[in-house]
Design a protein around this motif. Structure first.
Motif, PDB file in Angstrom:
ATOM      1  N   UNK A  46      -6.095   1.818  -8.484  1.00 49.32           N
ATOM      2  CA  UNK A  46      -5.427   3.109  -8.535  1.00 49.32           C
ATOM      3  C   UNK A  46      -3.936   2.997  -8.277  1.00 49.32           C
ATOM      4  N   UNK A  47      -3.564   2.180  -7.289  1.00 47.74           N
ATOM      5  CA  UNK A  47      -2.140   1.995  -6.980  1.00 47.74           C
ATOM      6  C   UNK A  47      -1.402   1.359  -8.145  1.00 47.74           C
ATOM      7  N   UNK A  48      -2.057   0.406  -8.814  1.00 49.61           N
ATOM      8  CA  UNK A  48      -1.407  -0.269  -9.936  1.00 49.61           C
ATOM      9  C   UNK A  48      -1.284   0.641 -11.158  1.00 49.61           C
ATOM     10  N   UNK A  49      -2.234   1.540 -11.343  1.00 47.64           N
ATOM     11  CA  UNK A  49      -2.100   2.519 -12.425  1.00 47.64           C
ATOM     12  C   UNK A  49      -0.868   3.399 -12.188  1.00 47.64           C
ATOM     13  N   UNK A  50      -0.641   3.753 -10.925  1.00 45.48           N
ATOM     14  CA  UNK A  50       0.552   4.527 -10.600  1.00 45.48           C
ATOM     15  C   UNK A  50       1.813   3.719 -10.859  1.00 45.48           C
ATOM     16  N   UNK A  51       1.800   2.437 -10.453  1.00 44.00           N
ATOM     17  CA  UNK A  51       2.979   1.612 -10.665  1.00 44.00           C
ATOM     18  C   UNK A  51       3.255   1.424 -12.156  1.00 44.00           C
ATOM     19  N   UNK A  79       2.916  16.130  -0.477  1.00 42.61           N
ATOM     20  CA  UNK A  79       1.471  16.096  -0.716  1.00 42.61           C
ATOM     21  C   UNK A  79       0.906  14.730  -0.322  1.00 42.61           C
ATOM     22  N   UNK A  80       1.614  13.675  -0.692  1.00 43.34           N
ATOM     23  CA  UNK A  80       1.175  12.339  -0.331  1.00 43.34           C
ATOM     24  C   UNK A  80       1.199  12.110   1.170  1.00 43.34           C
ATOM     25  N   UNK A  81       2.239  12.624   1.827  1.00 38.12           N
ATOM     26  CA  UNK A  81       2.339  12.489   3.277  1.00 38.12           C
ATOM     27  C   UNK A  81       1.187  13.207   3.966  1.00 38.12           C
ATOM     28  N   UNK A  82       0.893  14.423   3.496  1.00 35.29           N
ATOM     29  CA  UNK A  82      -0.220  15.186   4.073  1.00 35.29           C
ATOM     30  C   UNK A  82      -1.544  14.460   3.853  1.00 35.29           C
ATOM     31  N   UNK A  83      -1.687  13.828   2.696  1.00 36.72           N
ATOM     32  CA  UNK A  83      -2.919  13.100   2.389  1.00 36.72           C
ATOM     33  C   UNK A  83      -3.082  11.904   3.321  1.00 36.72           C
ATOM     34  N   UNK A  84      -1.996  11.164   3.569  1.00 35.74           N
ATOM     35  CA  UNK A  84      -2.050  10.037   4.504  1.00 35.74           C
ATOM     36  C   UNK A  84      -2.459  10.507   5.898  1.00 35.74           C
ATOM     37  N   UNK A 109     -14.218   6.733  -8.186  1.00 35.89           N
ATOM     38  CA  UNK A 109     -13.177   7.703  -8.520  1.00 35.89           C
ATOM     39  C   UNK A 109     -12.334   8.091  -7.319  1.00 35.89           C
ATOM     40  N   UNK A 110     -12.965   8.223  -6.160  1.00 30.59           N
ATOM     41  CA  UNK A 110     -12.221   8.619  -4.962  1.00 30.59           C
ATOM     42  C   UNK A 110     -11.222   7.548  -4.566  1.00 30.59           C
ATOM     43  N   UNK A 111     -11.643   6.291  -4.626  1.00 26.49           N
ATOM     44  CA  UNK A 111     -10.739   5.207  -4.248  1.00 26.49           C
ATOM     45  C   UNK A 111      -9.573   5.086  -5.224  1.00 26.49           C
ATOM     46  N   UNK A 112      -9.852   5.269  -6.510  1.00 28.63           N
ATOM     47  CA  UNK A 112      -8.776   5.214  -7.501  1.00 28.63           C
ATOM     48  C   UNK A 112      -7.784   6.339  -7.257  1.00 28.63           C
ATOM     49  N   UNK A 113      -8.294   7.535  -6.988  1.00 30.08           N
ATOM     50  CA  UNK A 113      -7.394   8.671  -6.721  1.00 30.08           C
ATOM     51  C   UNK A 113      -6.561   8.422  -5.472  1.00 30.08           C
ATOM     52  N   UNK A 114      -7.173   7.861  -4.435  1.00 31.90           N
ATOM     53  CA  UNK A 114      -6.425   7.567  -3.215  1.00 31.90           C
ATOM     54  C   UNK A 114      -5.279   6.599  -3.509  1.00 31.90           C
ATOM     55  N   UNK A 115      -5.603   5.529  -4.224  1.00 34.15           N
ATOM     56  CA  UNK A 115      -4.578   4.537  -4.537  1.00 34.15           C
ATOM     57  C   UNK A 115      -3.443   5.122  -5.356  1.00 34.15           C
ATOM     58  N   UNK A 120       2.105   7.047  -5.711  1.00 31.26           N
ATOM     59  CA  UNK A 120       3.073   7.963  -6.313  1.00 31.26           C
ATOM     60  C   UNK A 120       3.773   8.827  -5.273  1.00 31.26           C
ATOM     61  N   UNK A 121       3.170   8.978  -4.096  1.00 26.97           N
ATOM     62  CA  UNK A 121       3.780   9.835  -3.079  1.00 26.97           C
ATOM     63  C   UNK A 121       4.958   9.162  -2.400  1.00 26.97           C
TER      64      UNK A 121
END
Length: 205
Positions: A46-51, A79-84, A109-115, A120-121
């Motif tokens: 998920x993180x790499x898809x964002x990158x 939003x990312x800060x709140x999620x962390x 799916x949850x792990x990909x969304x988290x990453x 992106x945040x």
């Protein structure tokens, strides 16, 4: 085609960028401890898809795209800060029971969304890529292909670095008792919450 003379200094710079832990690494480690190595590796995906999307933004023209999305940047960051902070709070309240057994189905799916969301945040990743990648581009040749190639190299190195964290944390998971898991969760949760507060307080350059 990338000039071979720039590859070594570029790769060394990427390694330095990759080994410095950030919010994404914290989530990878937390998920690996909770769900095993596979959970951490899916988070990395998920993180790499964002990158990849960030590299694409830089390749098609950062200035034009940044002008379009600048109004949403602060919302994305908060939003990312709140999620962390939310993930960290859940870990602080953990009972110490590991979330998954070997035969359980992982919530991919949850792990990909988290990453993706955590990556992106953090606007500093996009700002780093926008300042870093163009320095290695030959202006006498089309920039798009060069930036995408350089970006894929960066992604490969960061993926390898993050995977090492995921494997190490996943192996540690099997050595943890419930009491130790609670301690690890509380430390990891506190780190994630602090990371969320830090991210929320960051100002764009």
């Amino acid at each position: 085609m990338i000039d071979p003379h720039i590859l070594l200094p570029y790769i060394l710079a990427c390694v330095l960028f990759a080994v410095i832990p950030g919010p994404s690494v914290s989530v990878v480690i937390a998920n690996s401890l909770a769900g095993g190595t596979k959970a951490g590796l899916i988070t990395i995906l998920g993180a790499q898809l964002s990158m990849l999307s960030m590299v694409f933004v830089v390749a098609i023209g950062l200035e034009a795209v940044m002008t379009f999305i600048s109004g949403a940047f602060e919302i994305i960051k908060l939003a990312g800060a709140a999620y962390l902070i939310w993930i960290g709070w859940k870990m602080l309240r953990s009972t110490g029971e590991l979330q998954f057994n070997a035969g359980d189905r992982l919530p991919i799916g949850r792990y990909i969304r988290q990453g993706m969301l955590v990556s992106w945040s953090n606007p500093k990743t996009l700002l780093f890529l926008s300042a870093f990648l163009p320095q290695f581009v030959d202006l006498n040749r089309p920039a798009f292909g060069q930036i995408m190639t350089l970006g894929l190299i960066t992604m490969s190195i960061t993926s390898l670095s993050d995977a090492i964290y995921a494997v190490a944390a996943g192996q540690m998971r099997h050595l943890l008792t419930a009491a130790r898991v609670r301690m690890v969760n509380r430390v990891s949760g506190a780190i994630l919450m602090c990371g969320g507060v830090w991210l929320a307080l960051q100002r764009r350059a």
